[in-house]
Design an enzyme around this catalytic site. Sequence first.
Site, short mmCIF file in Angstrom:
data_model
loop_
_atom_site.label_atom_id
_atom_site.label_comp_id
_atom_site.label_asym_id
_atom_site.label_seq_id
_atom_site.Cartn_x
_atom_site.Cartn_y
_atom_site.Cartn_z
CG HIS A 1 -2.06 -1.17 1.36
ND1 HIS A 1 -2.79 -1.73 0.56
CD2 HIS A 1 -2.05 -1.87 2.40
CE1 HIS A 1 -3.31 -2.72 0.72
NE2 HIS A 1 -2.96 -2.83 2.12
CG ASP B 1 3.99 -7.54 3.77
OD1 ASP B 1 2.88 -7.46 3.16
OD2 ASP B 1 4.25 -6.55 4.76
#
Length: 500
Positions: free
Chosen positions: A81, A242
């Site tokens: 993000h 991730d």
Amino acid sequence: MSVSAVVGVDSSTQSCKVEFRELDGGRLLARASAAHPPTEPPVSEQDPESWWQAFVRAFRRARAEAGAVRVEAISIAGQCHGFVPLDAAGRVIRPAKLWNDTTAAPELSALVDEIGARRFVETTGSIPTAAFTIAKVAWLRAHEPQHFARLRTILLPHDYLGYRLTGRYATDRSDASGTGYFDPSRNAYRPEHLARIDDRADWESMLPEVLPPDSSAGTVRAAAAEALGIGTDTVVGAGGGDQHASALGLGIEAGELVFSFGTSGVVVTTTPEPVRDLSGAVSGTADLTGGFLPLVCTLNAAKVTDTFARLLGVDHTDLSRLALDADDDGPVLAAFLDGERTPDRPHASGLLADLTPSATREQLARAAVEGVVFGLVGGATAISRLGCDTDGAVFAIGGGARSEATVRLLAEALGRPVELARTAEPVARGAAVQAAAVRLGAEVARIGEAWRPAVDRSVSPRPGRAAARRYARYREVAAVTDLDAAAPRESRDDATLLPR
């Protein structure tokens, strides 16, 4: 004689971790890490140059430990993000706003009101929160117009490190699906959402190419090769988000759940078909194999247990011991210390309920751990509610999973065993899986299955505990029952203004 190696990188909020693994079979050769600058919401920003410097330090340390190796490929997984704005020369315009920066909440709310929550779900698989990149782009235009005027390229954190390695503006579908302007079911950008921020900007030219999971972003350019001490023929994978890399590193299959306890809390599973949650609780992101990764993320995890350990004057080992020694009564914590992402309450704060004069230190410790665990259990319920199979094995990962209380209370809340995999860094491991697949020309999923780590141990619920009662009370205190039947906000415009 040198060993052929691949490198997996986990560039997280807190640090950069690097793993060297054998190309043939994935045996761990070396591991190292380097810290990132600390951040503190609601304003959470980092200089992308600090990520690069941490990566170089960790890489060189691990390479020295690995001995005689030839680095064949590198892949980078990063915190999702974040917004890295570049100018026409490829220079960073300002510090990157991270996923846990909540300052863009007003801009995000206006966008969702204008576009409509249902339309966001239909076109991107998720209702964005203040964490999403689109919110931060809107914030830049509203608050720093001089910087917005210079904006020519929008990158995510892992994209930026890939750019420093290869000179190419590229991303992957897993990380792109957390932006608020990418449709993972069509593998296509939705620039019309960005056009609601500014209808004169050439958005399509600002967005990096989205690469499939088993493709190369290129080879390492000379300056980066010199900094790392490797050859310019080293291949760079597409990289990814991730949590998506951790799922790959664990080799999870459909029906299995992964609970991640780190800076944030995350619960995911994997599915071959896209999911769309009109309540906004579940993000329908892409995974790193070509499928999908239904995901629920909470903002508060490590911060909660860190805070209560400090208040109780104990370390994390003692906090865990206290929590496991608690009886079934006592306070319940709605752990929204830094605001919250799921449920979407960026301006919320924590609430400790049912506190009485008879409360004990043990009960307070247990409330802190449960506050983190229960938030993610609700996320797993939301994923299941969408029809996803969640009856498989349950895994706990991340720094918080080293706490016996976290894993045990999770098992009790779920009423089933929780597995601990034999891997310390599943995100870096997953990135290494991708690097190996790209170098070998193999399917990423096949390498992930072959490299699936063994289970170290299984943690079962203790009999006779009142986890169900306490979880029900938590849901009352946290007022999260609305997530089960939340109605999306509709667009102020006719639906035909935004083509599917």
